[in-house]
Design a protein around this motif. Structure first.
Motif, PDB file in Angstrom:
ATOM      1  N   TYR A  60       0.839  -1.202   0.000  1.00 12.82           N
ATOM      2  CA  TYR A  60       0.000   0.000   0.000  1.00 12.82           C
ATOM      3  C   TYR A  60       0.873   1.250   0.000  1.00 12.82           C
ATOM      4  N   ASP A  61       1.902   1.271   0.850  1.00  9.60           N
ATOM      5  CA  ASP A  61       2.805   2.425   0.890  1.00  9.60           C
ATOM      6  C   ASP A  61       3.459   2.652  -0.468  1.00  9.60           C
ATOM      7  N   CYS A  62       3.841   1.559  -1.113  1.00  7.06           N
ATOM      8  CA  CYS A  62       4.479   1.654  -2.426  1.00  7.06           C
ATOM      9  C   CYS A  62       3.484   2.153  -3.470  1.00  7.06           C
ATOM     10  N   ALA A  63       2.266   1.631  -3.430  1.00  9.49           N
ATOM     11  CA  ALA A  63       1.234   2.036  -4.389  1.00  9.49           C
ATOM     12  C   ALA A  63       0.922   3.522  -4.261  1.00  9.49           C
ATOM     13  N   LYS A  64       0.974   4.040  -3.044  1.00 10.01           N
ATOM     14  CA  LYS A  64       0.728   5.466  -2.840  1.00 10.01           C
ATOM     15  C   LYS A  64       1.846   6.310  -3.468  1.00 10.01           C
ATOM     16  N   LYS A  65       3.068   5.791  -3.467  1.00  5.98           N
ATOM     17  CA  LYS A  65       4.167   6.489  -4.146  1.00  5.98           C
ATOM     18  C   LYS A  65       3.926   6.512  -5.655  1.00  5.98           C
ATOM     19  N   VAL A  66       3.441   5.387  -6.184  1.00  4.18           N
ATOM     20  CA  VAL A  66       3.111   5.327  -7.609  1.00  4.18           C
ATOM     21  C   VAL A  66       1.999   6.314  -7.919  1.00  4.18           C
ATOM     22  N   GLN A  67       1.008   6.347  -7.058  1.00  3.62           N
ATOM     23  CA  GLN A  67      -0.108   7.273  -7.255  1.00  3.62           C
ATOM     24  C   GLN A  67       0.375   8.726  -7.267  1.00  3.62           C
ATOM     25  N   ALA A  68       1.281   9.064  -6.344  1.00  2.27           N
ATOM     26  CA  ALA A  68       1.807  10.430  -6.278  1.00  2.27           C
ATOM     27  C   ALA A  68       2.584  10.772  -7.545  1.00  2.27           C
ATOM     28  N   TYR A  69       3.377   9.818  -8.028  1.00  2.00           N
ATOM     29  CA  TYR A  69       4.147  10.036  -9.268  1.00  2.00           C
ATOM     30  C   TYR A  69       3.218  10.307 -10.450  1.00  2.00           C
ATOM     31  N   LEU A  70       2.194   9.485 -10.600  1.00  2.00           N
ATOM     32  CA  LEU A  70       1.273   9.634 -11.730  1.00  2.00           C
ATOM     33  C   LEU A  70       0.481  10.937 -11.635  1.00  2.00           C
ATOM     34  N   ASN A  71       0.147  11.309 -10.416  1.00  4.18           N
ATOM     35  CA  ASN A  71      -0.578  12.557 -10.218  1.00  4.18           C
ATOM     36  C   ASN A  71       0.296  13.761 -10.567  1.00  4.18           C
ATOM     37  N   ASN A  72       1.559  13.713 -10.140  1.00  4.86           N
ATOM     38  CA  ASN A  72       2.478  14.832 -10.395  1.00  4.86           C
ATOM     39  C   ASN A  72       2.855  14.948 -11.865  1.00  4.86           C
ATOM     40  N   GLN A  73       3.100  13.801 -12.507  1.00 10.13           N
ATOM     41  CA  GLN A  73       3.587  13.807 -13.883  1.00 10.13           C
ATOM     42  C   GLN A  73       2.474  13.880 -14.922  1.00 10.13           C
ATOM     43  N   TYR A  74       1.329  13.265 -14.619  1.00  2.70           N
ATOM     44  CA  TYR A  74       0.279  13.143 -15.633  1.00  2.70           C
ATOM     45  C   TYR A  74      -1.085  13.667 -15.173  1.00  2.70           C
ATOM     46  N   ASN A  75      -1.122  14.194 -13.933  1.00  2.00           N
ATOM     47  CA  ASN A  75      -2.371  14.725 -13.374  1.00  2.00           C
ATOM     48  C   ASN A  75      -3.480  13.667 -13.388  1.00  2.00           C
ATOM     49  N   VAL A  76      -3.100  12.440 -13.009  1.00  2.00           N
ATOM     50  CA  VAL A  76      -4.034  11.307 -12.998  1.00  2.00           C
ATOM     51  C   VAL A  76      -4.329  10.892 -11.563  1.00  2.00           C
ATOM     52  N   GLU A  77      -5.604  10.714 -11.265  1.00  2.00           N
ATOM     53  CA  GLU A  77      -6.024  10.207  -9.967  1.00  2.00           C
ATOM     54  C   GLU A  77      -6.432   8.743 -10.130  1.00  2.00           C
ATOM     55  N   MET A  78      -5.750   7.860  -9.432  1.00  2.00           N
ATOM     56  CA  MET A  78      -6.099   6.443  -9.490  1.00  2.00           C
ATOM     57  C   MET A  78      -7.288   6.153  -8.590  1.00  2.00           C
ATOM     58  N   THR A  79      -8.231   5.355  -9.085  1.00  2.00           N
ATOM     59  CA  THR A  79      -9.371   4.942  -8.269  1.00  2.00           C
ATOM     60  C   THR A  79      -8.927   3.874  -7.271  1.00  2.00           C
TER      61      THR A  79
END
Length: 282
Positions: free
Chosen positions: A243-262
């Motif tokens: 979960y901690d790792c997935a949140k890092k992935v989520q932050a990366y995608l949000n910062n780079q691509y402005n994507v919010e993961m469901t």
């Protein structure tokens, strides 16, 4: 259309050239039977054409006809024609090779009592609903034409072939973006756990496959919109480090691509991250 034979692969497939010197591989039952180089092709027998194919593609097609019954190739053509209509697209010609090979192998395995499970079956059903719906129709066509009822796992496998045939037509810009996403997310997981991936393992292969499909859908704005709180909470509790790792992935995608993961997307990411990080044997 005046088409002359340049090379005969077998009774059902030939390399031809028209008056404009455009080369085509043509297929159809018996279209080159008792023909020779220089003869004209009976165009009424042509069922499929591959325009200006590469030499390697033509060779692969020839090898396929040597190994696979024509009826399977014709069945694959009908499935692809149906898929083009249902998906409102033009699938890559390479699908004729991969799908024919897969169906022949799957039917043979089933007859011998050796079905193979698809580890991505549930994800394919969930994330590639259009392709999976078409693949279910393909299973019905296979049953009618061969008398073999393939398991549901094969619908997922066929759906992935359809998806890849759509993906093959991606532009270079999209392909490069997908590659960058896969590379970056893989690095995040690698450094989060401080591990070197076992790149030959099944879990790594599954992780990369999921990641590629995720990147493809993300870039096309086709991410799953479901919010399955129950699954998300269960996986979060069971795999806290993932979960901690997935949140890092989520932050990366949000910062780079402005994507919010469901939450659904996050849950499946956690599952794959846990699998690949624990190096479980499959």
């Amino acid at each position: 259309m005046n088409m002359k034979i340049k090379k005969i692969f077998n009774n059902n497939v030939a390399l031809t050239e028209d008056l404009n010197q455009t080369e085509m591989v043509v297929m159809g039952k018996g279209l080159s039977f008792q023909k020779k180089v220089g003869d004209e092709i009976d165009t009424e027998k042509i069922e499929k054409t591959f325009i200006t194919p590469s030499e390697s593609f033509a060779d692969k097609l020839s090898e396929l006809f040597d190994d696979i019954p024509y009826d399977i190739m014709a069945l694959s053509k009908d499935i692809i024609d149906m898929a083009n209509r249902e998906l409102h697209t033009e699938l890559n010609d390479s699908l004729y090779l991969s799908l024919s090979d897969h169906i022949h192998f799957a039917v043979t395995r089933s007859k011998n009592g050796l079905p193979i499970k698809n580890a991505l079956m549930w994800e394919v059903q969930k994330f590639y609903k259009a392709e999976h719906r078409v693949a279910r129709k393909a299973l019905d066509m296979i049953k009618v034409r061969t008398g073999v009822s393939l398991p549901e796992d094969e619908a997922a496998s066929i759906a992935l072939h359809l998806f890849n045939a759509r993906q093959d037509s991606s532009g270079m810009e999209e392909t490069m973006a997908m590659t960058n996403i896969v590379s970056s997310v893989t690095s995040i997981v690698k450094y989060h756990y401080g591990i070197a991936f076992e790149e030959e393992s099944m879990n790594y292969s599954r992780f990369i496959t999921h990641l590629r499909y995720f990147a493809y859908r993300m870039l096309r704005g086709e991410l799953n919109n479901d919010h399955n709180d129950a699954l998300y909470k269960q996986v979060k509790m069971q795999y806290p480090k993932a979960y901690d790792c997935a949140k890092k992935v989520q932050a990366y995608l949000n910062n780079q691509y402005n994507v919010e993961m469901t939450k659904d997307e996050l849950a499946y990411f956690m599952i794959h991250i846990h699998r690949v990080s624990s190096r479980e044997k499959s």
